[in-house]
Design a protein around this motif. Structure first.
Motif, PDB file in Angstrom:
ATOM      1  N   GLN A 249     -36.743  11.264  59.901  1.00  0.00           N
ATOM      2  CA  GLN A 249     -35.710  11.439  60.737  1.00  0.00           C
ATOM      3  C   GLN A 249     -36.092  13.103  61.505  1.00  0.00           C
ATOM      4  N   THR A 254     -33.892   7.387  63.492  1.00  0.00           N
ATOM      5  CA  THR A 254     -34.607   7.048  62.474  1.00  0.00           C
ATOM      6  C   THR A 254     -35.462   6.141  61.883  1.00  0.00           C
ATOM      7  N   ALA A 285     -32.985   2.792  61.414  1.00  0.00           N
ATOM      8  CA  ALA A 285     -32.122   2.751  60.720  1.00  0.00           C
ATOM      9  C   ALA A 285     -30.698   4.466  61.072  1.00  0.00           C
ATOM     10  N   ASP A 286     -29.736   3.373  60.828  1.00  0.00           N
ATOM     11  CA  ASP A 286     -28.872   4.311  61.382  1.00  0.00           C
ATOM     12  C   ASP A 286     -28.649   6.073  61.040  1.00  0.00           C
ATOM     13  N   GLU A 288     -27.137   8.269  59.436  1.00  0.00           N
ATOM     14  CA  GLU A 288     -26.493   8.747  58.447  1.00  0.00           C
ATOM     15  C   GLU A 288     -27.131   8.134  57.347  1.00  0.00           C
ATOM     16  N   SER A 289     -27.780   6.491  57.386  1.00  0.00           N
ATOM     17  CA  SER A 289     -27.729   6.058  55.983  1.00  0.00           C
ATOM     18  C   SER A 289     -29.812   6.826  55.986  1.00  0.00           C
ATOM     19  N   PHE A 290     -29.976   7.850  56.632  1.00  0.00           N
ATOM     20  CA  PHE A 290     -30.957   8.861  56.280  1.00  0.00           C
ATOM     21  C   PHE A 290     -30.612   9.647  54.893  1.00  0.00           C
ATOM     22  N   TRP A 291     -29.720   9.696  53.841  1.00  0.00           N
ATOM     23  CA  TRP A 291     -29.390  10.002  52.767  1.00  0.00           C
ATOM     24  C   TRP A 291     -29.047   9.529  52.289  1.00  0.00           C
ATOM     25  N   ASP A 292     -29.130   8.021  52.452  1.00  0.00           N
ATOM     26  CA  ASP A 292     -29.209   6.860  51.580  1.00  0.00           C
ATOM     27  C   ASP A 292     -30.137   6.603  50.966  1.00  0.00           C
ATOM     28  N   VAL A 293     -31.597   7.400  51.154  1.00  0.00           N
ATOM     29  CA  VAL A 293     -32.793   6.131  50.993  1.00  0.00           C
ATOM     30  C   VAL A 293     -33.097   6.906  49.629  1.00  0.00           C
ATOM     31  N   ARG A 311     -23.429  14.853  51.319  1.00  0.00           N
ATOM     32  CA  ARG A 311     -24.092  13.568  51.139  1.00  0.00           C
ATOM     33  C   ARG A 311     -25.189  14.240  50.247  1.00  0.00           C
ATOM     34  N   ARG A 314     -24.687  11.765  47.897  1.00  0.00           N
ATOM     35  CA  ARG A 314     -25.098  10.706  47.467  1.00  0.00           C
ATOM     36  C   ARG A 314     -26.977  10.680  47.703  1.00  0.00           C
TER      37      ARG A 314
END
Length: 424
Positions: A249, A254, A285-286, A288-293, A311, A314
């Motif tokens: 990202q 991302t 990807a969105d 913010e979704s980087f922190w859910d990978v 974050r 998560r």
């Protein structure tokens, strides 16, 4: 009670506020040196300069620049210069303080300093950028020098900008002074291995952390935020060790690919387009979704304040390697510790760059230069030794690696302060 600095009003989530909170946490481990702790909360010197330049169309524009020297008890100031539209005095103060800690943590004979100019360099032509750099260098020339304060590249600065700074300073003092900056082009006294040194340090500390946790790097999933010099170099080294870079990202987008991004292709794409956005070797990807990978290792290598408490709740990583300065907020630090996520803090994790800057400075004084293999071997030896000392301190006091790093570094800084005494 000592009063806060009158020219800055830190908040808990501001860079300077984050640094002050980190210092407060280490005071109980300083023993008799705690009486000097207030020294760590006050920069030695902060210079604000006006930078007027003539633009290509004849207009006169003014930019605001800073150079902060946080602590010089252990040697001359050392720290980078960043060009960014969001640069503030408070940010530069925090960055200079983290440089004090970083230099002491790896036991380099430096104090901490940092510089910055509030500008978007992408909006300047090449000639405008050169004029601004030279004027900024002249303005801070009062306090920099090979034995006073040695700037280096940081966000949006590079070897060309260091060459202009070195040349400007040299013209003003009437002699070539290669040691006034580091991160210079090789043929102007730069050091081999400097470009990838920060990313290499992130990898080395990450490899040692993984070894302690029993995590095999071969097949380990790695997510990297920020794909500039630090993030891309770290990603390349992890990939060479068998890791899978599952997400990248930056400010352009991302990209995720659970099977692993092709780092050579991604690096070429970033070089051609300016960012990871639009890379076809993975799915967009969105942000913010980087922190859910789902990943084993997370490398935040962008700007400060990225890992918030929300974050931190998560994150799926086992290890966080702070390639950036100050990417984790104090309350997020607590959450990660509670969740058993190991954080290798910026002040040791990304110290590879300043370590090789030290090598460059030494080589400039001696006019004798080492091979890249020699540089890398020396870098690994220093980084591994420093991390071991910090880890032993963490184990002994049952504290986090960040607090242990501050304990080791602050003890060195304050011991120097105490032994030097106060003058007059």
């Amino acid at each position: 009670m000592p009063q806060p600095l009158s020219f800055v009003h830190p908040t808990p989530h501001s860079p300077w506020g984050t640094y002050l909170a980190q210092v407060d946490r280490v005071v109980p481990y300083l023993g008799h040196l705690a009486r000097w702790a207030e020294t760590l909360k006050r920069p030695k010197r902060a210079l604000i300069v006006d930078i007027p330049i003539e633009m290509d169309d004849g207009r006169i524009e003014h930019f605001e620049g800073y150079r902060v020297q946080h602590n010089m008890s252990r040697g001359p100031g050392k720290g980078g210069v960043r060009y960014h539209p969001d640069v503030t005095l408070e940010e530069v103060m925090a960055l200079s303080a983290w440089m004090s800690i970083k230099n002491a943590a790896v036991n380099l004979p430096y104090g901490g300093a940092k510089g910055g100019v509030r500008v978007d360099p992408k909006q300047l032509t090449h000639k405008e950028l050169e004029r601004m750099t030279r004027r900024y260098t002249s303005e801070i020339g009062l306090i920099i020098g090979p034995q006073q304060d040695i700037p280096a590249p940081d966000v949006n600065t590079n070897p060309q900008i260091m060459a202009w700074m070195m040349d400007t300073y040299s013209m003003n003092v009437g002699a070539t002074a290669t040691g006034v900056v580091t991160g210079k082009p090789i043929h102007l006294g730069g050091s081999l291995g400097r470009v990838k040194a920060t990313g290499r340090g992130v990898f080395v500390t990450g490899r040692e952390a993984a070894r302690r946790l029993g995590l095999d790097l071969n097949g380990a999933r790695v997510a990297v935020q920020g794909f500039g010099n630090v993030g891309s170099s770290a990603a390349e080294l992890f990939a060479q060790a068998g890791g899978r870079i599952v997400a990248a990202q930056d400010h352009t987008g991302t990209i995720v690919n659970d099977k692993g991004l092709d780092i050579a292709d991604l690096t070429a794409h970033v070089k051609a387009t300016g960012g990871v956005g639009g890379f076809r070797g993975g799915e967009a990807a969105d942000g913010e979704s980087f922190w859910d990978v789902a990943c084993d290792i997370l490398v935040p290598a962008a700007l400060e304040g990225q890992i918030t408490a929300a974050r931190a709740q998560r994150l799926k990583a086992r290890i966080v390697l702070e390639g950036a300065n100050g990417p984790t907020l104090p309350d997020a630090d607590d959450i990660l510790a509670e969740r058993g996520v190991l954080v290798v803090p910026d002040v040791i994790c990304n110290a590879g760059g300043v370590t090789v800057s030290y090598f460059e400075w030494v080589q400039d004084f001696s006019s004798f230069f080492w091979t890249e293999d020699e540089i890398n071997v020396r870098l690994e030896k220093i980084m591994i030794g420093a991390l071991k000392r910090i880890w032993d301190t963490a184990d002994r006091h049952q504290i986090t690696l960040r607090t242990a790093t501050f304990a080791v570094a602050c003890e060195r800084i304050l011991m120097a302060r105490e032994e030097r005494g106060l003058y007059p």
